[in-house]
Design a protein around this motif. Sequence first.
Motif: not given
Length: 206
Positions: A18-22, A174-182, A186-191
């Motif tokens: 949520s924070r990243l999408l905002v 998927d949030n079983d990943v390191p923060l940089e991959r998350l 999220v950037r891809d989802v935002w696009a």
Amino acid sequence: MLKVGLTGGIGAGKSEVSRLLVACGAVLIDADRIAREVVAPGTPGLASVVEAFGEEILAADGSLDRPRLGAIVFADPEKLAVLNSIVHPLVGARSRELEEAAAEDAVVLHDVPLLTENGLAPLYDLVIVVDAAPETQLDRLVRLRGMTEEDARARMAAQATREQRREIADIVIDNDVPLERLEQRVRDVWAELVRRSRTPRPSPTE
């Protein structure tokens, strides 16, 4: 306007997504935050809760004693239903107000923890589910939130299953990943959300 429902199991990392999408530009409507606002001191919502449960659910400063109320309602499904009948309509009304105040081309993100459990997926243009393995959730709840393993397992068991959440998902993060991959996911989802928000959708009569 694109209305997006965001959900995920406890400890899955929904708040971080949520924070990243905002940060990308989404307009956030946080159901938990609104649920606290509508029963703040001086509100009709708090007055209704006190009328239903008595003044013993108030803290010394006149605010709602959430742990005390929680102990009452989570041990009694009928009392929980009474509380929900008071709070849920208020949350819904405030959410609609915030949504109507957003720009016409906004991506409006509804952060709804119990979206799956309450059958709310049809209210949104699409649903994003933040997913993590149960062992990841358990580790985060114990290590980061300080819960006992017993309490963490009980909280997880009280929610929808991982499979039930994924069944209603239009997009899974998927949030079983390191923060940089998350962050990249999220950037891809935002696009994708921006693309969908700019794509004309048929009217209900078409």
